[in-house]
Design an enzyme around this catalytic site. Structure first.
Site, PDB file in Angstrom:
ATOM      1  N   ASP A   1      45.802  40.668  40.029  1.00 55.86           N
ATOM      2  CA  ASP A   1      46.073  39.242  40.301  1.00 55.86           C
ATOM      3  C   ASP A   1      47.568  38.916  40.237  1.00 55.86           C
ATOM      4  O   ASP A   1      48.059  38.114  41.030  1.00 55.86           O
ATOM      5  CB  ASP A   1      45.362  38.356  39.267  1.00 55.86           C
ATOM      6  CG  ASP A   1      43.856  38.412  39.410  1.00 55.86           C
ATOM      7  OD1 ASP A   1      43.390  38.838  40.483  1.00 55.86           O
ATOM      8  OD2 ASP A   1      43.158  38.046  38.454  1.00 55.86           O
TER       9      ASP A   1
HETATM   10  P1  NAP Z   1      43.624  42.159  36.684  1.00 55.96           P
HETATM   11  O1  NAP Z   1      43.880  41.158  37.739  1.00 55.96           O
HETATM   12  O2  NAP Z   1      42.486  41.913  35.746  1.00 55.96           O
HETATM   13  O3  NAP Z   1      43.438  43.590  37.394  1.00 55.96           O
HETATM   14  C1  NAP Z   1      43.300  44.755  36.653  1.00 55.96           C
HETATM   15  C2  NAP Z   1      43.172  45.912  37.632  1.00 55.96           C
HETATM   16  O4  NAP Z   1      43.218  47.100  36.865  1.00 55.96           O
HETATM   17  C3  NAP Z   1      41.871  45.923  38.407  1.00 55.96           C
HETATM   18  O5  NAP Z   1      42.144  45.733  39.760  1.00 55.96           O
HETATM   19  C4  NAP Z   1      41.259  47.317  38.136  1.00 55.96           C
HETATM   20  O6  NAP Z   1      40.868  47.890  39.392  1.00 55.96           O
HETATM   21  C5  NAP Z   1      42.414  48.079  37.510  1.00 55.96           C
HETATM   22  N1  NAP Z   1      41.987  49.011  36.459  1.00 55.96           N
HETATM   23  C6  NAP Z   1      41.120  48.793  35.469  1.00 55.96           C
HETATM   24  N2  NAP Z   1      40.982  49.897  34.703  1.00 55.96           N
HETATM   25  C7  NAP Z   1      41.819  50.827  35.226  1.00 55.96           C
HETATM   26  C8  NAP Z   1      42.135  52.167  34.877  1.00 55.96           C
HETATM   27  N3  NAP Z   1      41.569  52.784  33.825  1.00 55.96           N
HETATM   28  N4  NAP Z   1      43.031  52.835  35.644  1.00 55.96           N
HETATM   29  C9  NAP Z   1      43.608  52.238  36.707  1.00 55.96           C
HETATM   30  N5  NAP Z   1      43.347  50.962  37.080  1.00 55.96           N
HETATM   31  C10 NAP Z   1      42.461  50.263  36.339  1.00 55.96           C
HETATM   32  O7  NAP Z   1      44.906  42.385  35.763  1.00 55.96           O
HETATM   33  P2  NAP Z   1      46.373  41.736  35.821  1.00 55.96           P
HETATM   34  O8  NAP Z   1      46.995  41.938  37.164  1.00 55.96           O
HETATM   35  O9  NAP Z   1      47.058  42.240  34.613  1.00 55.96           O
HETATM   36  O10 NAP Z   1      46.096  40.194  35.708  1.00 55.96           O
HETATM   37  C11 NAP Z   1      45.683  39.583  34.496  1.00 55.96           C
HETATM   38  C12 NAP Z   1      44.649  38.528  34.773  1.00 55.96           C
HETATM   39  O11 NAP Z   1      44.221  37.971  33.520  1.00 55.96           O
HETATM   40  C13 NAP Z   1      45.196  37.383  35.600  1.00 55.96           C
HETATM   41  O12 NAP Z   1      44.207  36.849  36.423  1.00 55.96           O
HETATM   42  C14 NAP Z   1      45.581  36.386  34.536  1.00 55.96           C
HETATM   43  O13 NAP Z   1      45.628  35.047  35.002  1.00 55.96           O
HETATM   44  C15 NAP Z   1      44.453  36.585  33.552  1.00 55.96           C
HETATM   45  N6  NAP Z   1      44.846  36.049  32.261  1.00 55.96           N
HETATM   46  C16 NAP Z   1      45.751  36.692  31.470  1.00 55.96           C
HETATM   47  C17 NAP Z   1      46.173  36.084  30.284  1.00 55.96           C
HETATM   48  C18 NAP Z   1      47.177  36.726  29.378  1.00 55.96           C
HETATM   49  O14 NAP Z   1      47.525  36.121  28.351  1.00 55.96           O
HETATM   50  N7  NAP Z   1      47.668  37.911  29.666  1.00 55.96           N
HETATM   51  C19 NAP Z   1      45.647  34.860  29.914  1.00 55.96           C
HETATM   52  C20 NAP Z   1      44.697  34.271  30.737  1.00 55.96           C
HETATM   53  C21 NAP Z   1      44.319  34.873  31.896  1.00 55.96           C
HETATM   54  P3  NAP Z   1      39.750  49.046  39.460  1.00 55.96           P
HETATM   55  O15 NAP Z   1      38.541  48.473  38.772  1.00 55.96           O
HETATM   56  O16 NAP Z   1      39.570  49.313  40.897  1.00 55.96           O
HETATM   57  O17 NAP Z   1      40.315  50.209  38.705  1.00 55.96           O
END
Ligand code: NAP
Length: 479
Positions: A406
């Site tokens: 994301d």
């Molecule tokens: P993400 O959008 O959740 O994407 C994570 C990606 O990691 C997935 O596409 C997944 O694809 C891949 N993945 C998972 N396990 C893996 C592995 N072992 N090896 C390789 N790839 C792997 O993560 P993000 O880009 O970090 O975004 C964070 C999300 O959380 C955002 O939507 C954000 O708004 C939300 N959020 C974060 C917080 C915070 O405080 N950090 C707070 C509120 C909301 P595959 O399944 O194909 O592997």
């Protein structure tokens, strides 16, 4: 207690409060954060010791038993809990903070119901004068906010630890049920506060206690696992407000100050996270974001995924002069941070400029990526914030996206119909080549498809992130 000791105690409370404020300020920078933690802990020690004398505790042996047991649990937890489980640990700590305030409120109510208001005020302040309605209201607030924080944090913990599904659970009439619970709480508080015969108020007390505990669960239910960090920060803030209410109940100044500090800093962090996602707190709490796969909007993704092997990726890395790693939640899942550091060392030895682009909400808690990379000894100077790295992206040879989705989705800047349109992202798509590490076609937390993976300059290195990076490291070692 004589005037002199009251002045001394309040002076010690002011010293403790100043240490809290300086400690908090120091937590804002990586270089001073450890010292900030110690300074705040010293403030807390002063506050606890002085409070024990202030309250003229008669049986110190139980305090010592509690101190030793709590200290041991703290040491074991700090050593045993993995960095990736920090969000769960913070959730539990918040929950117990809420429970503590609930128990303080409950204990004080028990005393009042047993002894009556006059005796209670005389014991607390030295005079029989006091305002029963005010004390009842603060007891109710400490119990309700503490109760919501306790069960809400437990549920958040279970979602984060995958004991229950991380998906948002939504069903028809859910908002109505939650509104009815809130209305029930308000009615029970009014009855509790208006009835000055404390010993008769048990039914209304237990009514709002039970409703608060239920509200913690039902309130967190429609919020997806990925939004738990925002919820935890909000619950943290609530636990501060509960402590503040408990401080008013037992007339303890330092508890009021500490509660306010926790409450306000929690609100500020919550707002920072919402801003970084371009979402309102209302949207986070009530929209059921992440409950189901979301539609991609008008600019639906088109193109072809182009896989690349570790061997071919190695040739690109060998020629690269500037590399930016963009870590995300998948790096935490794969525990790939040490392998990434090893790869970064090889690249630097090969003459490349290496940086790590950090998105404020990458992962599942604020600072998630910073914590993981610090654990792997990545120098702090190599971590670059989103706003600083984005203008440099067009001159970067390789942007390696490690399990991020994301936070690098170009729909956020290009597609006004996308649910995440307006969310600030790291512009990985502007790099000359983008290498994306993920296991398959899984979407990110938002459930959206990602156009980044289909762009002409993108290549997919499929597999677990740690294994893919280790394969690249082996290529460097064998070269
Ligand atoms: P993400 O959008 O959740 O994407 C994570 C990606 O990691 C997935 O596409 C997944 O694809 C891949 N993945 C998972 N396990 C893996 C592995 N072992 N090896 C390789 N790839 C792997 O993560 P993000 O880009 O970090 O975004 C964070 C999300 O959380 C955002 O939507 C954000 O708004 C939300 N959020 C974060 C917080 C915070 O405080 N950090 C707070 C509120 C909301 P595959 O399944 O194909 O592997």
């Amino acid at each position: 207690m004589n005037m002199q000791s009251t002045v001394l105690i309040n002076f010690a409370y002011i010293v403790a409060s100043i240490l809290f404020i300086f400690g908090l300020k120091m937590l804002g920078r990586a270089e001073t954060a450890r010292r900030g933690n110690m300074v705040s802990a010293a403030g807390m020690l002063i506050a606890v010791v002085v409070t024990l004398f202030d309250r003229q505790v008669l049986e110190f042996q139980w305090i010592v038993v509690g101190l030793v047991a709590g200290g041991l649990i703290g040491i074991v937890a700090a050593k045993a809990v993995k960095m990736t489980s920090m969000p769960e640990m913070v959730a539990l700590f918040n929950g117990f903070g809420g429970l503590a305030s609930l128990l303080v409120g409950w204990a004080e109510f028990g005393k009042i119901a047993h002894s009556g208001w006059l005796e209670y005020f005389t014991e607390l302040t030295g005079t029989p004068d006091g305002n029963p309605a005010f004390t009842s209201a603060t007891i109710a607030l400490a119990v309700i906010i503490g109760g919501v924080t306790f069960t809400g944090s437990l549920y958040a913990f279970m979602k984060l630890a995958a004991w229950v599904s991380g998906r948002a659970v939504v069903f028809p009439g859910q908002k109505l049920i939650n509104a009815a619970i809130v209305a029930g709480c308000v009615l029970a508080i009014v009855l509790f506060v208006l009835d000055e015969r404390a010993s008769e108020s048990y039914p209304s007390f237990f009514c709002f206690l039970a409703l608060a505990l239920v509200l913690g669960f039902t309130g967190v239910m429609p919020i997806g696992g990925g939004d738990m960090p925002v919820v935890i920060s909000l619950l943290n803030s609530l636990s501060g407000l509960a402590a503040c209410a408990a401080g008013f109940v037992i007339s303890n100044n330092v508890l009021i100050v500490a509660g306010c500090l926790v409450g306000t800093s929690g609100v500020i962090l919550t707002m920072i996270m919402c801003k970084a996602m371009n979402r309102t707190l209302f949207n986070v709490l009530f929209s059921g974001f992440g409950a189901s796969a979301q539609a991609g909007g008008a600019g639906a993704v088109q193109g072809e995924l182009k896989p690349i092997s570790a061997g071919d990726a190695f040739y690109l890395f060998e020629a690269a002069r500037s590399v930016v790693f963009v870590p995300g939640y998948g790096m935490a899942v794969a525990q790939a941070q040490h392998a990434v550091k090893e790869l970064a060392d090889h690249l630097e030895r090969n003459g490349a400029d290496v940086r790590f682009a950090i998105h404020p909400v990458a992962g599942r808690m604020p600072g998630h990526m910073n914590v993981l990379l610090a654990e792997a000894d990545v120098p702090y100077e190599q971590l670059v914030e989103m706003d600083a790295i984005n203008p440099q992206m067009p001159s970067v040879d390789i942007a390696m996206v490690i399990g991020a989705n994301d936070v690098v989705n170009p729909a956020a800047v290009r597609d006004p119909s996308s649910p995440i349109y307006g969310m600030p992202i790291i512009n990985a798509h502007e790099a000359r080549t983008v290498i994306c590490l993920k296991r398959g076609k899984g979407t990110g937390f938002s459930g959206l498809e990602n156009q980044l993976f289909l762009l002409p300059n993108s290549r997919m290195l499929y597999g677990d992130a740690k294994q893919s990076i280790q394969a690249l490291v082996s290529e460097f070692k064998n070269s």
